[in-house]
Motif scaffolding. Sequence first.
Motif, PDB file in Angstrom:
ATOM      1  N   HIS A  75       0.639  -1.474  -0.162  1.00 41.58           N
ATOM      2  CA  HIS A  75      -0.057  -0.099   0.260  1.00 41.58           C
ATOM      3  C   HIS A  75       0.803   1.557   0.382  1.00 41.58           C
ATOM      4  O   HIS A  75       0.421   2.031  -1.206  1.00 41.58           O
ATOM      5  CB  HIS A  75      -0.944   0.447   1.197  1.00 41.58           C
ATOM      6  N   ILE A  76       1.472   1.496   0.617  1.00 39.53           N
ATOM      7  CA  ILE A  76       2.254   2.603   0.710  1.00 39.53           C
ATOM      8  C   ILE A  76       3.662   2.814   0.430  1.00 39.53           C
ATOM      9  O   ILE A  76       4.157   3.819   0.336  1.00 39.53           O
ATOM     10  CB  ILE A  76       3.162   3.292   2.495  1.00 39.53           C
ATOM     11  N   HIS A  77       3.871   1.709  -0.736  1.00 44.59           N
ATOM     12  CA  HIS A  77       4.935   2.165  -1.351  1.00 44.59           C
ATOM     13  C   HIS A  77       6.229   2.036  -0.946  1.00 44.59           C
ATOM     14  O   HIS A  77       7.638   2.650  -1.237  1.00 44.59           O
ATOM     15  CB  HIS A  77       4.752   2.616  -2.910  1.00 44.59           C
ATOM     16  N   VAL A  78       6.675   1.680   0.904  1.00 43.98           N
ATOM     17  CA  VAL A  78       7.755   2.092   1.489  1.00 43.98           C
ATOM     18  C   VAL A  78       7.958   0.334   1.901  1.00 43.98           C
ATOM     19  O   VAL A  78       7.473  -0.110   2.887  1.00 43.98           O
ATOM     20  CB  VAL A  78       7.604   3.221   2.971  1.00 43.98           C
ATOM     21  N   ALA A  79       9.146   0.151   1.025  1.00 44.74           N
ATOM     22  CA  ALA A  79       9.712  -1.590   1.391  1.00 44.74           C
ATOM     23  C   ALA A  79      10.314  -1.085   3.185  1.00 44.74           C
ATOM     24  O   ALA A  79      11.258  -0.811   3.262  1.00 44.74           O
ATOM     25  CB  ALA A  79      10.465  -1.818   0.145  1.00 44.74           C
ATOM     26  N   ALA A  80      10.055  -2.702   4.167  1.00 43.42           N
ATOM     27  CA  ALA A  80      10.812  -2.267   5.339  1.00 43.42           C
ATOM     28  C   ALA A  80      10.799  -4.152   5.791  1.00 43.42           C
ATOM     29  O   ALA A  80       9.280  -4.024   5.182  1.00 43.42           O
ATOM     30  CB  ALA A  80       9.921  -1.540   5.814  1.00 43.42           C
ATOM     31  N   ASN A 111       7.661  -4.962   4.891  1.00 44.35           N
ATOM     32  CA  ASN A 111       5.754  -4.705   3.818  1.00 44.35           C
ATOM     33  C   ASN A 111       6.971  -4.632   2.307  1.00 44.35           C
ATOM     34  O   ASN A 111       7.873  -4.376   2.794  1.00 44.35           O
ATOM     35  CB  ASN A 111       6.411  -3.062   3.354  1.00 44.35           C
ATOM     36  N   CYS A 112       6.254  -5.247   0.914  1.00 51.32           N
ATOM     37  CA  CYS A 112       6.598  -5.002   0.120  1.00 51.32           C
ATOM     38  C   CYS A 112       7.143  -4.629  -0.194  1.00 51.32           C
ATOM     39  O   CYS A 112       8.197  -4.922  -1.542  1.00 51.32           O
ATOM     40  CB  CYS A 112       5.229  -6.301  -0.350  1.00 51.32           C
ATOM     41  N   GLY A 113       7.097  -3.108  -0.372  1.00 49.12           N
ATOM     42  CA  GLY A 113       7.347  -2.180  -0.802  1.00 49.12           C
ATOM     43  C   GLY A 113       6.356  -1.665  -2.396  1.00 49.12           C
ATOM     44  O   GLY A 113       5.209  -2.139  -2.739  1.00 49.12           O
ATOM     45  N   ASP A 114       7.068  -2.044  -3.689  1.00 49.72           N
ATOM     46  CA  ASP A 114       6.236  -1.471  -5.138  1.00 49.72           C
ATOM     47  C   ASP A 114       8.047  -1.829  -6.059  1.00 49.72           C
ATOM     48  O   ASP A 114       7.880  -2.744  -5.906  1.00 49.72           O
ATOM     49  CB  ASP A 114       5.276   0.052  -5.312  1.00 49.72           C
ATOM     50  N   TRP A 115       6.155  -2.196  -7.415  1.00 41.15           N
ATOM     51  CA  TRP A 115       7.167  -1.821  -8.620  1.00 41.15           C
ATOM     52  C   TRP A 115       6.621  -0.990  -9.426  1.00 41.15           C
ATOM     53  O   TRP A 115       6.466  -1.432 -10.690  1.00 41.15           O
ATOM     54  CB  TRP A 115       6.435  -3.331  -9.568  1.00 41.15           C
ATOM     55  N   VAL A 116       7.069  -0.370  -8.442  1.00 43.58           N
ATOM     56  CA  VAL A 116       6.744   1.548  -9.371  1.00 43.58           C
ATOM     57  C   VAL A 116       7.776   2.474  -9.258  1.00 43.58           C
ATOM     58  O   VAL A 116       8.625   2.899 -10.351  1.00 43.58           O
ATOM     59  CB  VAL A 116       5.490   2.343  -9.257  1.00 43.58           C
ATOM     60  N   ASP A 117       8.340   2.129  -7.466  1.00 43.06           N
ATOM     61  CA  ASP A 117       9.573   3.144  -7.349  1.00 43.06           C
ATOM     62  C   ASP A 117      10.867   2.575  -7.031  1.00 43.06           C
ATOM     63  O   ASP A 117      12.019   2.756  -7.492  1.00 43.06           O
ATOM     64  CB  ASP A 117       9.393   4.341  -6.599  1.00 43.06           C
ATOM     65  N   SER A 118      10.402   1.450  -6.704  1.00 41.70           N
ATOM     66  CA  SER A 118      11.719   1.275  -5.391  1.00 41.70           C
ATOM     67  C   SER A 118      11.683  -0.427  -6.661  1.00 41.70           C
ATOM     68  O   SER A 118      13.192  -1.219  -6.273  1.00 41.70           O
ATOM     69  CB  SER A 118      11.885   0.812  -4.326  1.00 41.70           C
ATOM     70  N   CYS A 119      10.964  -1.250  -7.060  1.00 42.57           N
ATOM     71  CA  CYS A 119      11.359  -2.913  -7.196  1.00 42.57           C
ATOM     72  C   CYS A 119      11.607  -3.554  -6.552  1.00 42.57           C
ATOM     73  O   CYS A 119      12.855  -4.004  -6.620  1.00 42.57           O
ATOM     74  CB  CYS A 119      11.754  -2.630  -8.691  1.00 42.57           C
ATOM     75  N   THR A 120      10.792  -3.741  -5.512  1.00 35.51           N
ATOM     76  CA  THR A 120      10.990  -4.788  -4.328  1.00 35.51           C
ATOM     77  C   THR A 120       9.921  -5.884  -4.546  1.00 35.51           C
ATOM     78  O   THR A 120       9.517  -5.562  -4.095  1.00 35.51           O
ATOM     79  CB  THR A 120      11.712  -3.750  -2.973  1.00 35.51           C
ATOM     80  N   ALA A 121      10.359  -7.113  -3.400  1.00 39.73           N
ATOM     81  CA  ALA A 121       9.066  -7.746  -2.743  1.00 39.73           C
ATOM     82  C   ALA A 121      10.423  -8.681  -1.598  1.00 39.73           C
ATOM     83  O   ALA A 121      11.322  -8.135  -1.319  1.00 39.73           O
ATOM     84  CB  ALA A 121       9.461  -8.478  -4.419  1.00 39.73           C
TER      85      ALA A 121
END
Length: 276
Positions: free
Chosen positions: A204-209, A220-230
Amino acid sequence: MSLPRVRSVFISDVHLGTRACQAERLLDFLRAYPAENLLLVGDIVDFWAMKRDVRWTPAQNTVVQKILRRARHGENVLFIPGNHDEALREHVGIRLGDIALVREYVHTMADGKRYLVIHGDEFDQVTRYHRWVAVLGDVAYEWLVRINVWLSWLRRRLGVSGYWSLAGYAKRKVKLAVSFVGDFESSVARAVRERGLDGVICGHIHVAAMREVDGIDYVNCGDWVDSCTAIVEHHDGRLELIEWREDTGTPIALGEVAVLAGRAAAAVREAEALDA
């Protein structure tokens, strides 16, 4: 690059259907990480943005085909809708082909720990009670992405390597965003602790942690828009935060996670000092 099969993969906030979606890099990641379980933790398709403008590329098509193929070949694929694909919440409990559509999921790790897997917009007060503000912010974010296209072109012309996100930079630097992230994490951790679970995996918040928040394992998974994290789960139950840089998957070691957490704490202290 093909890595050993992992037990579980968690991805969120892909935002298929938008110009911001980094489908090519997601494809590389999915090819590198075969798994027993694939959990799609919300905002996989961006119906909000697609009402204004549809940007559907061949690579995004391939992402969908890749996920369907993994489910068809026996991988346990669960789809937990988020706020941007909330239309699918009306259909939770059914299967889309070989993909189960669920509102939330309690995942038992290989080491016995139990984690709530949920998108997380339920803990975002803006999204829940001030939807128009969330939509306005979504439009503003889309403009930042458009500006970023030109900045990326300029960086390539100047010979600057690597991907840099203007929207991601803004989120990290704006004091309100830093405060919001902290409030969100605490709210999620409190709800999970009340349910007697060990941790949470959300998006949701696009902040991987990946750290402890109020005695709860917050991931937090992060996102595939800014950080490309999983997030990946290994066969011993160990979780790992992966940042996919260019064509190489780079696991973020625990030391680096601690550094990231330290940076976030420093940003909060800096924001508080500005108010003093």
